[in-house]
Scaffold this motif. Structure first.
Motif, short mmCIF file in Angstrom:
data_model
loop_
_atom_site.label_atom_id
_atom_site.label_comp_id
_atom_site.label_asym_id
_atom_site.label_seq_id
_atom_site.Cartn_x
_atom_site.Cartn_y
_atom_site.Cartn_z
N ASP A 51 -8.49 -58.14 -30.19
CA ASP A 51 -8.03 -57.08 -29.94
C ASP A 51 -9.07 -56.45 -28.94
OD1 ASP A 51 -5.59 -57.14 -31.14
OD2 ASP A 51 -5.71 -55.70 -32.28
N VAL A 52 -8.86 -55.82 -27.77
CA VAL A 52 -10.20 -55.33 -26.97
C VAL A 52 -9.15 -54.28 -25.93
CG1 VAL A 52 -11.45 -55.43 -24.81
CG2 VAL A 52 -10.73 -57.10 -26.67
N ARG A 53 -10.14 -53.37 -25.76
CA ARG A 53 -9.52 -51.90 -25.07
C ARG A 53 -9.86 -51.60 -23.77
NH1 ARG A 53 -8.24 -47.88 -28.32
NH2 ARG A 53 -8.52 -48.16 -30.96
N LEU A 54 -9.77 -53.57 -22.97
CA LEU A 54 -9.23 -52.72 -21.50
C LEU A 54 -9.33 -51.80 -20.66
CD1 LEU A 54 -7.37 -56.84 -21.32
CD2 LEU A 54 -9.85 -56.22 -21.14
N LEU A 55 -8.34 -51.12 -21.28
CA LEU A 55 -7.90 -49.97 -20.34
C LEU A 55 -9.64 -48.61 -19.76
CD1 LEU A 55 -4.30 -49.91 -19.79
CD2 LEU A 55 -5.82 -51.07 -18.31
N GLY A 56 -10.14 -48.72 -21.37
CA GLY A 56 -10.92 -47.84 -21.46
C GLY A 56 -11.07 -47.89 -23.12
N ASP A 58 -10.56 -44.90 -24.29
CA ASP A 58 -9.49 -43.98 -25.12
C ASP A 58 -8.56 -44.29 -25.48
OD1 ASP A 58 -9.53 -44.11 -21.99
OD2 ASP A 58 -9.68 -41.65 -21.79
N LYS A 59 -8.15 -45.72 -24.75
CA LYS A 59 -6.70 -46.07 -24.43
C LYS A 59 -6.60 -47.60 -25.65
CE LYS A 59 -6.07 -43.94 -20.40
NZ LYS A 59 -5.12 -43.28 -19.88
N PRO A 60 -4.92 -47.77 -25.26
CA PRO A 60 -5.15 -48.65 -26.39
C PRO A 60 -5.21 -49.81 -26.45
CG PRO A 60 -2.68 -47.46 -25.38
CD PRO A 60 -3.80 -46.72 -24.46
N ALA A 61 -6.03 -50.36 -27.59
CA ALA A 61 -6.57 -51.50 -27.60
C ALA A 61 -5.43 -53.01 -27.20
CB ALA A 61 -6.70 -51.91 -28.73
N THR A 62 -5.59 -53.49 -26.40
CA THR A 62 -4.43 -54.56 -25.69
C THR A 62 -5.06 -56.00 -27.29
OG1 THR A 62 -5.13 -54.68 -23.90
CG2 THR A 62 -4.55 -56.17 -23.75
N ARG A 63 -4.06 -56.23 -27.23
CA ARG A 63 -3.47 -57.21 -28.61
C ARG A 63 -3.70 -58.17 -27.72
NH1 ARG A 63 0.20 -53.28 -30.16
NH2 ARG A 63 2.15 -54.37 -29.11
N HIS A 64 -3.75 -59.58 -28.53
CA HIS A 64 -3.96 -60.96 -28.07
C HIS A 64 -4.99 -61.15 -27.44
CE1 HIS A 64 -0.51 -61.25 -31.08
NE2 HIS A 64 0.02 -60.39 -30.02
N ASP A 186 1.35 -49.33 -21.78
CA ASP A 186 1.10 -49.76 -22.98
C ASP A 186 -0.03 -50.24 -22.84
OD1 ASP A 186 1.91 -52.38 -22.26
OD2 ASP A 186 3.79 -52.13 -24.61
N GLY A 187 -1.00 -50.63 -22.56
CA GLY A 187 -1.99 -51.74 -22.13
C GLY A 187 -1.65 -53.33 -23.09
N GLN A 188 -0.83 -53.66 -22.95
CA GLN A 188 -0.37 -54.73 -23.75
C GLN A 188 0.47 -55.79 -22.31
OE1 GLN A 188 -1.16 -55.17 -26.65
NE2 GLN A 188 -1.52 -52.69 -26.39
N TRP A 189 0.50 -56.81 -22.73
CA TRP A 189 0.73 -57.82 -22.11
C TRP A 189 1.71 -58.08 -21.12
CZ3 TRP A 189 -4.46 -58.97 -20.16
CH2 TRP A 189 -5.13 -59.53 -21.01
#
Length: 490
Positions: A51-56, A58-64, A186-189
Motif C-alpha cells: 500500500d502506498v499513498r500516491l495522492l499524498g 493525507d489521502k487514502p493509500a493505494t492498494r496493490h 478514492d485513490g484506487q486503481w
C-alpha cells in the motif's frame, strides 16, 4: 518452453557461450558479455504488492501497488564489469518475468516468455545471469502483463558506474522519474488499458507525478555546480519534451550511452529532447548563483509541466565558464557501416491478427509455442510490416520478422505510417541512430529505444548478437495489441 534448469546461472557464468537443448529444442547460442572470471555478486530480488499513498500523505493509500523488494522506485548501483547472480522470487498474485532493459544480457536472461523462459508463477523463483558490460543508466521491469504491473509501479532503476566515468566529475546528481497513475478519486486503481487508448495514443494516467509524488520535487544543489540530471520515462504511455528554463544545459547521454560530442540543449531542434516510454536521458545543468533556481519541464504538455526544481545553495563554488562534459565512449559493440545489410519495416495499423513472414519449420518446437494469455492484449490494433504479435485467442507465437546472422551489421529503416508516435525498442542491443526524415538537425547517437513519429522514417544500425530478440513499441498497450515482433540471430 525453456526449462529453469537451462537458465541456471552456474552454467551461464561458467563460460562466455552456452547453447543447450531444452524443452523447446536446440536454441541459438546465448553469448555472455563478460568473461567467466568477472567478479560475481549474488542478490536476492522479489516482486510484491504493498500500500502506498500516491495522492499524498493525507489521502487514502493505494492498494496493490507493485514494487521490487517492497521499495517504490528502488535504485540499484553496481560497478561496470560485475556479474549479477539474481535470485528472483515472485510474491505477486500473478505470473511475471524480469526484463533487464538496455543491459546486454545473454538472451536466455532477457525475460521474454516464451522466447527465453516460462512465465514465473506466483510463489515461483528464477535465476537470472545479468552481466554488466557497459556503464550507464538502465532499468528493469516485467515483460508479461507489463501494462498492468508497470502501471502499478513495478520497475526499478539500475545505474552501472565506472571508474573512468567518475573522472568526469559532477557536483550533484538528481533523478527524475516520469510516471503517471491511473487512479480514481478514492485513490484506487482504475483500468490500466482501454480499447480506445490501445488503438490510438495509449491510455493516459489520471494523475501526473514525478518520483511518485504529485508535488514536483525541489532539490538543493551547489550554486555554480554541474548537476547530472538523469531522467527516465517509466510511464506506459506518456511522451515528453525534456527541457529547462536555463541556457547552460547539455545532453550528455541517451539510454545510458554517451552523446559525443555533448549537445547543448538549446542547439537541438526546439531546444528539447523528446523521450517516450522506457527512454533515458542525462543532462548536465550548470547552476546559477545562490538562491536562484533552474526548472526542468515537460514542454510537450499544453502548458509546460514542471518536473523538478533545482535550487542553488552556496557550497563555496566559484562561477566559471560552462563547458559540456564528455563522458567516456560506449563499450558496446559498434555497427560496421561500410557494408550493412538493409532491412525495411513499416509500423502499421491492423484490423486483426495477421502474419506474412515465413513460418518456422514444422520440426522447430518454437513453431508450436504459445504466448501466455496474461502477457497479451485482447485485440489486435497494430503490426510490423503486416506481422502482428499474439493477442486474444490467437496465442501461437508468430514467426520471426527476419533471421539474422551473428556479428553482421544491419541497417533498419523503420517507417511509421500510422497517426501515432511509436518509441521502438530492440532487446539485447545498443544501436546507432543514423538519420530521421523529419529531424534534420538531430545528431547521430546511441540508444536502445528510438521514437518514430507519424510519417517519419528513422534509420538505425546495430551489430547483431546471437539469440531470440524482440523488437517492439514501448507504448505498452501498442505492444500488447500487436506492435511487437522478434529476430532470430544465429
Amino acid at each position: 518452453m525453456i526449462s529453469r534448469r537451462g537458465l541456471m546461472l552456474g552454467s551461464a557464468a561458467a563460460g562466455v557461450l552456452c547453447a543447450m537443448p531444452s524443452a523447446i529444442g536446440q536454441v541459438p547460442a546465448s553469448i555472455d558479455t563478460l568473461p567467466p572470471t568477472a567478479p560475481l555478486k549474488r542478490i536476492a530480488l522479489s516482486a510484491r504488492e504493498m500500500d502506498v499513498r500516491l495522492l499524498g500523505p493525507d489521502k487514502p493509500a493505494t492498494r496493490h501497488f507493485c514494487a521490487y523488494d517492497g521499495e517504490p522506485f528502488k535504485i540499484f548501483r553496481f560497478e561496470r564489469g560485475t556479474r549479477l547472480a539474481v535470485d528472483f522470487r515472485n510474491e505477486l498474485p500473478d505470473p511475471t518475468t524480469v526484463h533487464w532493459h538496455g543491459i546486454r544480457v545473454p538472451y536466455l536472461s532477457d525475460g521474454v516468455a516464451p522466447l527465453t523462459q516460462e512465465v514465473i508463477p506466483p510463489g515461483g523463483t528464477f535465476s537470472y545471469n545479468v552481466p554488466l558490460p557497459d556503464s550507464g543508466f538502465y532499468f528493469f521491469h516485467p515483460h508479461c502483463d507489463e501494462t498492468g504491473q508497470v502501471g502499478r509501479g513495478l520497475f526499478a532503476l539500475l545505474v552501472v558506474d565506472d571508474p573512468e566515468e567518475r573522472k568526469v566529475r559532477f557536483d550533484a546528481e538528481c533523478f527524475i522519474v516520469v510516471k503517471d497513475w491511473r487512479l480514481g478519486e478514492d485513490g484506487q486503481w482504475i483500468d490500466m488499458s482501454t480499447d480506445e487508448g490501445a488503438a490510438t495514443a495509449g491510455t493516459f494516467g489520471t494523475v501526473r507525478a514525478t518520483n511518485g509524488s504529485v508535488i514536483p520535487p525541489r532539490v538543493e544543489v551547489p550554486a555554480y555546480g554541474d548537476v547530472r540530471v538523469r531522467t527516465i520515462v517509466a510511464d506506459a504511455t506518456r511522451v515528453i519534451d525534456l527541457g529547462t528554463d536555463h541556457e547552460e544545459a547539455a545532453l550528455i547521454a541517451v539510454d545510458g550511452q554517451a552523446v559525443l560530442p555533448p549537445a547543448v540543449l538549446d542547439h537541438l531542434p526546439d531546444g528539447i529532447w523528446r523521450m517516450g516510454p522506457a527512454m533515458r536521458a542525462d543532462l548536465q545543468v550548470r547552476m546559477p548563483g545562490p538562491g536562484q533556481e533552474v526548472k526542468v519541464f515537460d514542454y510537450r504538455s499544453g502548458e509546460p509541466y514542471l518536473l523538478t526544481t533545482l535550487v542553488a545553495v552556496d557550497k563555496g563554488l566559484k562561477k566559471t565558464a560552462f563547458r559540456p562534459k564528455a563522458l567516456p565512449q560506449s563499450t558496446a559493440p559498434m555497427p560496421n557501416l561500410a557494408k550493412p545489410q538493409k532491412l525495411d519495416f513499416l509500423l502499421q495499423v491492423s484490423a486483426g491478427p495477421t502474419i506474412i513472414s515465413p513460418a518456422l519449420p514444422a520440426d522447430d518446437p518454437l513453431s508450436k509455442a504459445l504466448v501466455d494469455s496474461l502477457c497479451v492484449g485482447a485485440r489486435t490494433h497494430w503490426a510490423i510490416s503486416r506481422d502482428s504479435w499474439s493477442t486474444g485467442e490467437a496465442l501461437r507465437l508468430p514467426p520471426p520478422l527476419n533471421q539474422l546472422k551473428d556479428g553482421t551489421t544491419y541497417l533498419i529503416s523503420c517507417t511509421n505510417v500510422t497517426k501515432h508516435v511509436h518509441p521502438m525498442h530492440l532487446h539485447g542491443h545498443v544501436f546507432r541512430v543514423l538519420s530521421s526524415s523529419k529531424k534534420k538537425g538531430m545528431p547521430q547517437y546511441l540508444a536502445d529505444t528510438v521514437i518514430v513519429e507519424p510519417n517519419e522514417t528513422v534509420d538505425f544500425a546495430f551489430k547483431a548478437t546471437s539469440g531470440n530478440w524482440v523488437f517492439h513499441c514501448h507504448i505498452l498497450e501498442h505492444m500488447d495489441t500487436g506492435l511487437m515482433g522478434w529476430f532470430r540471430v544465429t
